[in-house]
Design a protein around this motif. Structure first.
Motif, PDB file in Angstrom:
ATOM      1  N   ILE A 198       0.821  -1.206   0.000  1.00  0.00           N
ATOM      2  CA  ILE A 198       0.000   0.000   0.000  1.00  0.00           C
ATOM      3  C   ILE A 198       0.860   1.264   0.000  1.00  0.00           C
ATOM      4  CG2 ILE A 198      -1.785   1.298   1.216  1.00  0.00           C
ATOM      5  CD1 ILE A 198      -2.803  -1.246   0.001  1.00  0.00           C
ATOM      6  N   GLY A 199       1.820   1.324   0.897  1.00  0.00           N
ATOM      7  CA  GLY A 199       2.617   2.532   1.041  1.00  0.00           C
ATOM      8  C   GLY A 199       3.471   2.865  -0.168  1.00  0.00           C
ATOM      9  N   ILE A 200       3.923   1.855  -0.898  1.00  0.00           N
ATOM     10  CA  ILE A 200       4.768   2.094  -2.062  1.00  0.00           C
ATOM     11  C   ILE A 200       3.941   2.420  -3.301  1.00  0.00           C
ATOM     12  CG2 ILE A 200       6.410   1.030  -3.673  1.00  0.00           C
ATOM     13  CD1 ILE A 200       7.543  -0.536  -1.361  1.00  0.00           C
ATOM     14  N   ALA A 201       2.883   1.666  -3.540  1.00  0.00           N
ATOM     15  CA  ALA A 201       2.170   1.738  -4.816  1.00  0.00           C
ATOM     16  C   ALA A 201       1.144   2.866  -4.898  1.00  0.00           C
ATOM     17  CB  ALA A 201       1.489   0.402  -5.101  1.00  0.00           C
ATOM     18  N   VAL A 202       0.397   3.098  -3.824  1.00  0.00           N
ATOM     19  CA  VAL A 202      -0.708   4.062  -3.892  1.00  0.00           C
ATOM     20  C   VAL A 202      -0.247   5.470  -4.278  1.00  0.00           C
ATOM     21  CG1 VAL A 202      -2.493   5.248  -2.550  1.00  0.00           C
ATOM     22  CG2 VAL A 202      -2.259   2.765  -2.404  1.00  0.00           C
ATOM     23  N   PRO A 203       0.871   5.994  -3.732  1.00  0.00           N
ATOM     24  CA  PRO A 203       1.304   7.320  -4.183  1.00  0.00           C
ATOM     25  C   PRO A 203       1.564   7.396  -5.685  1.00  0.00           C
ATOM     26  CG  PRO A 203       2.423   6.750  -2.153  1.00  0.00           C
ATOM     27  CD  PRO A 203       1.685   5.523  -2.591  1.00  0.00           C
ATOM     28  N   HIS A 204       2.119   6.331  -6.269  1.00  0.00           N
ATOM     29  CA  HIS A 204       2.350   6.307  -7.712  1.00  0.00           C
ATOM     30  C   HIS A 204       1.032   6.252  -8.486  1.00  0.00           C
ATOM     31  CE1 HIS A 204       6.678   6.034  -7.431  1.00  0.00           C
ATOM     32  NE2 HIS A 204       6.566   5.032  -6.573  1.00  0.00           N
ATOM     33  N   ILE A 205       0.095   5.475  -7.969  1.00  0.00           N
ATOM     34  CA  ILE A 205      -1.225   5.402  -8.605  1.00  0.00           C
ATOM     35  C   ILE A 205      -1.871   6.786  -8.633  1.00  0.00           C
ATOM     36  CG2 ILE A 205      -3.567   4.470  -8.380  1.00  0.00           C
ATOM     37  CD1 ILE A 205      -2.317   1.949  -7.174  1.00  0.00           C
ATOM     38  N   CYS A 206      -1.754   7.517  -7.528  1.00  0.00           N
ATOM     39  CA  CYS A 206      -2.350   8.857  -7.459  1.00  0.00           C
ATOM     40  C   CYS A 206      -1.660   9.828  -8.398  1.00  0.00           C
ATOM     41  CB  CYS A 206      -2.300   9.376  -6.022  1.00  0.00           C
ATOM     42  SG  CYS A 206      -3.412   8.512  -4.896  1.00  0.00           S
ATOM     43  N   ARG A 207      -0.340   9.709  -8.549  1.00  0.00           N
ATOM     44  CA  ARG A 207       0.368  10.589  -9.491  1.00  0.00           C
ATOM     45  C   ARG A 207      -0.092  10.321 -10.915  1.00  0.00           C
ATOM     46  NH1 ARG A 207       4.859   8.941  -6.078  1.00  0.00           N
ATOM     47  NH2 ARG A 207       5.387  10.622  -4.625  1.00  0.00           N
ATOM     48  N   VAL A 208      -0.354   9.064 -11.235  1.00  0.00           N
ATOM     49  CA  VAL A 208      -0.842   8.716 -12.577  1.00  0.00           C
ATOM     50  C   VAL A 208      -2.257   9.247 -12.782  1.00  0.00           C
ATOM     51  CG1 VAL A 208      -1.508   6.811 -14.087  1.00  0.00           C
ATOM     52  CG2 VAL A 208       0.645   6.695 -12.822  1.00  0.00           C
ATOM     53  N   ILE A 209      -3.112   9.071 -11.786  1.00  0.00           N
ATOM     54  CA  ILE A 209      -4.515   9.474 -11.909  1.00  0.00           C
ATOM     55  C   ILE A 209      -4.659  10.999 -11.994  1.00  0.00           C
ATOM     56  CG2 ILE A 209      -6.749   9.516 -10.735  1.00  0.00           C
ATOM     57  CD1 ILE A 209      -6.093   6.802  -9.560  1.00  0.00           C
ATOM     58  N   PHE A 210      -3.952  11.712 -11.121  1.00  0.00           N
ATOM     59  CA  PHE A 210      -4.131  13.160 -11.026  1.00  0.00           C
ATOM     60  C   PHE A 210      -3.152  13.950 -11.891  1.00  0.00           C
ATOM     61  CE2 PHE A 210      -6.279  11.660  -7.246  1.00  0.00           C
ATOM     62  CZ  PHE A 210      -7.339  12.530  -7.118  1.00  0.00           C
TER      63      PHE A 210
END
Length: 349
Positions: A274-286
């Motif tokens: 969770i801690g590693i992947a979610v920030p990257h997912i948010c950068r892609v989405i936003f």
């Protein structure tokens, strides 16, 4: 400062609206679904009308499913936000909430309790702590490592050196835990291994009364440091030129991360991905690196991902519950692979 400008092709408002809907859907589904099938009407009655639902259904919904769903929300938010902060401070896309050894310190505390001194607790010496025993020793371990990190950070200016020292702290603590495992008996080892698999269902309503304020305090500290986090994106020299106190910011950000990751590790065990992947997912989405957007984004997205993971782990309608760590890994690995293939590399921090 281009990376901090709002991307006109990807306005944040509609994305947050969609994520808000997903959050409501998954939170509701997490309460409705489980090993025991409960009619939707009975779930509704459990919240609003005790006279029209059975006591067993009411107990399941209010004492087990609701606390577990709330724990999933706090867990996803805490781990995602702590990961975002570590990736920004260290400017390393693979940095996670446990990069400084905070989770390892909590694990050491639990290992000492379960594998080393559990016989003392078995005789009731500390029986007054009850179910809080593991949480207390986990907090003690995580804060001990945090104090070591803060001591070093006050004397080390190079952030990469601090990152290496954090990895060394983690390795040293892991070595001690391995020694404890080697000399422990079978029953103690099994209890410890089960804890390391991660669990959301063991957190009770009374424990939530402590977990929630600790997580909220960590989130507040993160919001207070949004401007500093944005400054860190362009390097410490640039942040210093803006008047940012590097050492003070590090201390507050590390304290926030310790509260977030340490509290979750204490109550739920170490939970990966969770801690590693979610920030990257948010950068892609936003399509932004602005923490004014990313901080609330990772909180909301992390909660959604953890709620979905909890739903999958329950295998609705069946009696089996999978370890939450296994589910987050199985969900996370395809996401990371897709991100790498689609973007050729991790989104830059």
């Amino acid at each position: 400062m281009n990376l901090l400008k709002k991307n006109k092709n990807r306005p944040a408002g509609p994305v947050f609206f969609i994520l808000g809907i997903l959050f409501v859907v998954f939170f509701t589904a997490d309460i409705l679904l489980g090993s025991i099938i409960i009619p939707v009407k009975q779930v509704f009655y459990a919240f609003f009308s005790s006279s029209e639902t059975s006591e067993s259904f009411r107990t399941i919904v209010l004492e087990f499913r609701l606390p577990k769903a709330l724990t999933a929300v706090f867990t996803g938010a805490a781990l995602s936000l702590s990961g975002l902060q570590m990736q920004t401070v260290f400017r390393n896309p693979l940095a996670g909430p446990y990069v400084l050894g905070i989770s390892a310190g909590a694990t050491l505390g639990v290992a000492l309790f379960v594998l080393g001194f559990s016989s003392a607790f078995a005789f009731g010496i500390f029986s007054s702590t009850g179910a809080w025993s593991i949480a207390l020793v986990a907090w003690a371990g995580s804060f001990l490592v945090m104090l070591l990190v803060l001591y070093v950070s006050a004397r080390v200016n190079d952030i990469m050196t601090l990152l290496i020292l954090g990895i060394l702290f983690t390795s040293a603590v892991t070595a001690v835990v391995s020694i404890l495992q080697y000399f422990s008996n079978e029953s103690m080892l099994k209890a410890f291994v089960i804890w390391t698999m991660g669990s959301l269902g063991s957190v009770t309503k009374s424990q939530l009364m402590v977990l929630a304020p600790a997580i909220i305090a960590g989130i507040i500290l993160a919001f207070l440091k949004i401007k500093d986090l944005n400054a860190f994106l362009l390097g410490e020299d640039y942040a210093r030129s803006l008047g940012v106190s590097i050492k003070t910011s590090r201390v507050i950000i590390f304290l926030s991360t310790s509260l977030l990751a340490g509290t979750i590790t204490a109550f739920c065990g170490p939970i990966g991905f969770i801690g590693i992947a979610v920030p990257h997912i948010c950068r892609v989405i936003f399509k932004t690196a602005n923490h004014l957007v990313l901080v609330p984004a990772v909180i909301l997205t992390g909660s959604i991902v953890m709620l979905f993971s909890d739903i999958v782990s329950q295998l609705p309608g069946m009696q089996t519950t999978l370890p939450i760590n296994s589910v987050t890994a199985l969900i996370g690995i395809p996401v990371i692979i897709w991100m790498i293939v689609k973007n050729r590399k991790f989104v830059s921090v």
